[in-house]
Design a protein around this motif. Structure first.
Motif, PDB file in Angstrom:
ATOM      1  N   PRO A  83      33.347   9.270  40.723  1.00 47.22           N
ATOM      2  CA  PRO A  83      31.472   9.717  41.145  1.00 47.22           C
ATOM      3  C   PRO A  83      30.792   8.544  40.656  1.00 47.22           C
ATOM      4  N   LYS A  84      29.711   9.010  41.497  1.00 45.96           N
ATOM      5  CA  LYS A  84      27.902   7.886  41.395  1.00 45.96           C
ATOM      6  C   LYS A  84      27.533   7.710  39.742  1.00 45.96           C
ATOM      7  N   LYS A  85      27.903   9.362  38.814  1.00 45.77           N
ATOM      8  CA  LYS A  85      26.818   9.272  37.926  1.00 45.77           C
ATOM      9  C   LYS A  85      28.501  10.557  37.635  1.00 45.77           C
ATOM     10  N   ILE A  86      28.599  10.414  35.891  1.00 42.06           N
ATOM     11  CA  ILE A  86      29.304  11.029  35.326  1.00 42.06           C
ATOM     12  C   ILE A  86      28.455  11.999  33.993  1.00 42.06           C
ATOM     13  N   LEU A  87      28.302  13.252  34.131  1.00 41.94           N
ATOM     14  CA  LEU A  87      27.369  13.954  33.449  1.00 41.94           C
ATOM     15  C   LEU A  87      28.557  14.830  32.050  1.00 41.94           C
ATOM     16  N   VAL A  88      28.132  14.930  30.541  1.00 44.95           N
ATOM     17  CA  VAL A  88      29.028  15.390  29.623  1.00 44.95           C
ATOM     18  C   VAL A  88      27.896  16.439  29.051  1.00 44.95           C
ATOM     19  N   VAL A  89      28.592  17.696  29.197  1.00 44.93           N
ATOM     20  CA  VAL A  89      27.724  18.929  29.054  1.00 44.93           C
ATOM     21  C   VAL A  89      28.351  19.076  27.643  1.00 44.93           C
ATOM     22  N   GLU A  90      28.044  20.785  27.087  1.00 45.57           N
ATOM     23  CA  GLU A  90      28.844  20.404  25.659  1.00 45.57           C
ATOM     24  C   GLU A  90      29.815  21.863  26.385  1.00 45.57           C
ATOM     25  N   LYS A  91      28.881  22.984  26.715  1.00 46.33           N
ATOM     26  CA  LYS A  91      29.715  23.085  27.150  1.00 46.33           C
ATOM     27  C   LYS A  91      29.310  24.129  28.282  1.00 46.33           C
ATOM     28  N   PHE A  92      29.447  24.403  29.353  1.00 49.07           N
ATOM     29  CA  PHE A  92      29.353  24.979  31.007  1.00 49.07           C
ATOM     30  C   PHE A  92      28.889  26.440  30.687  1.00 49.07           C
ATOM     31  N   THR A  93      28.455  27.094  31.828  1.00 46.78           N
ATOM     32  CA  THR A  93      27.612  28.127  31.511  1.00 46.78           C
ATOM     33  C   THR A  93      28.955  28.956  32.774  1.00 46.78           C
ATOM     34  N   GLU A  94      29.158  30.434  32.039  1.00 46.96           N
ATOM     35  CA  GLU A  94      30.262  30.519  32.361  1.00 46.96           C
ATOM     36  C   GLU A  94      30.019  32.250  32.949  1.00 46.96           C
ATOM     37  N   THR A  95      30.703  32.561  34.223  1.00 42.35           N
ATOM     38  CA  THR A  95      31.149  33.614  34.678  1.00 42.35           C
ATOM     39  C   THR A  95      30.768  34.968  33.482  1.00 42.35           C
ATOM     40  N   ALA A  96      30.842  36.665  34.086  1.00 40.31           N
ATOM     41  CA  ALA A  96      31.024  37.541  33.640  1.00 40.31           C
ATOM     42  C   ALA A  96      32.568  37.193  32.957  1.00 40.31           C
ATOM     43  N   THR A  97      32.928  36.486  33.975  1.00 38.93           N
ATOM     44  CA  THR A  97      34.547  36.694  34.005  1.00 38.93           C
ATOM     45  C   THR A  97      35.361  35.783  32.871  1.00 38.93           C
ATOM     46  N   GLN A  98      34.315  34.573  33.049  1.00 38.59           N
ATOM     47  CA  GLN A  98      35.048  33.367  32.359  1.00 38.59           C
ATOM     48  C   GLN A  98      35.986  32.297  32.868  1.00 38.59           C
ATOM     49  N   LYS A  99      34.582  32.256  34.368  1.00 38.39           N
ATOM     50  CA  LYS A  99      35.220  30.917  35.064  1.00 38.39           C
ATOM     51  C   LYS A  99      33.494  29.954  34.989  1.00 38.39           C
ATOM     52  N   ILE A 100      33.908  29.079  35.004  1.00 38.19           N
ATOM     53  CA  ILE A 100      32.832  28.083  34.909  1.00 38.19           C
ATOM     54  C   ILE A 100      31.681  28.536  36.294  1.00 38.19           C
ATOM     55  N   ASP A 101      30.197  29.054  35.708  1.00 37.73           N
ATOM     56  CA  ASP A 101      29.661  28.963  36.657  1.00 37.73           C
ATOM     57  C   ASP A 101      29.091  27.746  37.011  1.00 37.73           C
ATOM     58  N   LYS A 102      29.371  27.086  38.372  1.00 34.69           N
ATOM     59  CA  LYS A 102      28.857  25.651  38.597  1.00 34.69           C
ATOM     60  C   LYS A 102      27.754  25.887  39.155  1.00 34.69           C
ATOM     61  N   ILE A 103      26.735  26.876  39.953  1.00 34.96           N
ATOM     62  CA  ILE A 103      25.235  26.772  40.242  1.00 34.96           C
ATOM     63  C   ILE A 103      24.086  27.261  38.831  1.00 34.96           C
ATOM     64  N   ALA A 104      24.981  27.416  38.051  1.00 29.61           N
ATOM     65  CA  ALA A 104      23.921  27.658  36.581  1.00 29.61           C
ATOM     66  C   ALA A 104      24.049  26.248  35.838  1.00 29.61           C
ATOM     67  N   THR A 105      25.171  25.801  35.936  1.00 28.15           N
ATOM     68  CA  THR A 105      25.762  24.731  35.282  1.00 28.15           C
ATOM     69  C   THR A 105      24.381  23.474  35.105  1.00 28.15           C
ATOM     70  N   ARG A 106      24.833  23.295  36.183  1.00 23.33           N
ATOM     71  CA  ARG A 106      24.131  22.233  37.501  1.00 23.33           C
ATOM     72  C   ARG A 106      23.320  22.089  37.029  1.00 23.33           C
ATOM     73  N   SER A 107      22.346  23.387  37.454  1.00 23.83           N
ATOM     74  CA  SER A 107      20.488  24.025  37.384  1.00 23.83           C
ATOM     75  C   SER A 107      20.090  23.668  36.677  1.00 23.83           C
ATOM     76  N   ARG A 108      20.940  24.331  35.194  1.00 19.21           N
ATOM     77  CA  ARG A 108      20.739  24.016  34.076  1.00 19.21           C
ATOM     78  C   ARG A 108      20.560  22.002  33.690  1.00 19.21           C
ATOM     79  N   ILE A 109      21.141  20.879  34.013  1.00 22.60           N
ATOM     80  CA  ILE A 109      21.896  19.818  33.019  1.00 22.60           C
ATOM     81  C   ILE A 109      20.612  18.830  34.593  1.00 22.60           C
ATOM     82  N   LEU A 110      21.310  19.114  35.649  1.00 28.81           N
ATOM     83  CA  LEU A 110      20.358  18.422  37.086  1.00 28.81           C
ATOM     84  C   LEU A 110      18.733  18.923  36.747  1.00 28.81           C
TER      85      LEU A 110
END
Length: 110
Positions: A83-110
């Motif tokens: 990967p050209k960039k590595i980003l570290v986030v303290e805690k991922f945003t999760e869905t109601a079923t505790q799966k990673i919400d990639k879209i919400a996490t991505r939009s929060r940090i990018l």
């Protein structure tokens, strides 16, 4: 007569004409990091880039040294897979079923 499933077509990153399958790369990176004792959750996404069109970005959860991760991946992956960039986030945003919400996490940090 066989094929290998690399992931969904909408998770393909076109970086300088090279097709990077995010799902496949996530699994590969996760395996490499687990072998080195790093069990943090992670996912691969992309951002637009003027030179390559898109670049792969590794987003990893928790407190971790980005330089160590980057060096480990450069040693274990093919050049175009790192990967050209590595980003570290303290805690991922999760869905109601505790799966990673990639879209919400991505939009929060990018």
């Amino acid at each position: 007569n066989t094929f290998r499933w690399l992931g969904r077509i909408d998770n393909v990153i076109n970086s300088g004409g090279i097709k990077i399958h995010a799902d496949y790369l996530e699994e590969k990176i996760d395996r490499i990091l687990h072998e080195t004792g790093i069990g943090n959750r992670l996912f691969i996404t992309s951002i637009t880039d003027a030179e390559f069109g898109e670049i792969a970005v590794l987003i990893i959860e928790g407190s971790i040294d980005q330089d160590t991760i980057h060096q480990t991946l450069r040693e274990k992956l093919k050049k175009f897979e790192v990967p050209k960039k590595i980003l570290v986030v303290e805690k991922f945003t999760e869905t109601a079923t505790q799966k990673i919400d990639k879209i919400a996490t991505r939009s929060r940090i990018l």
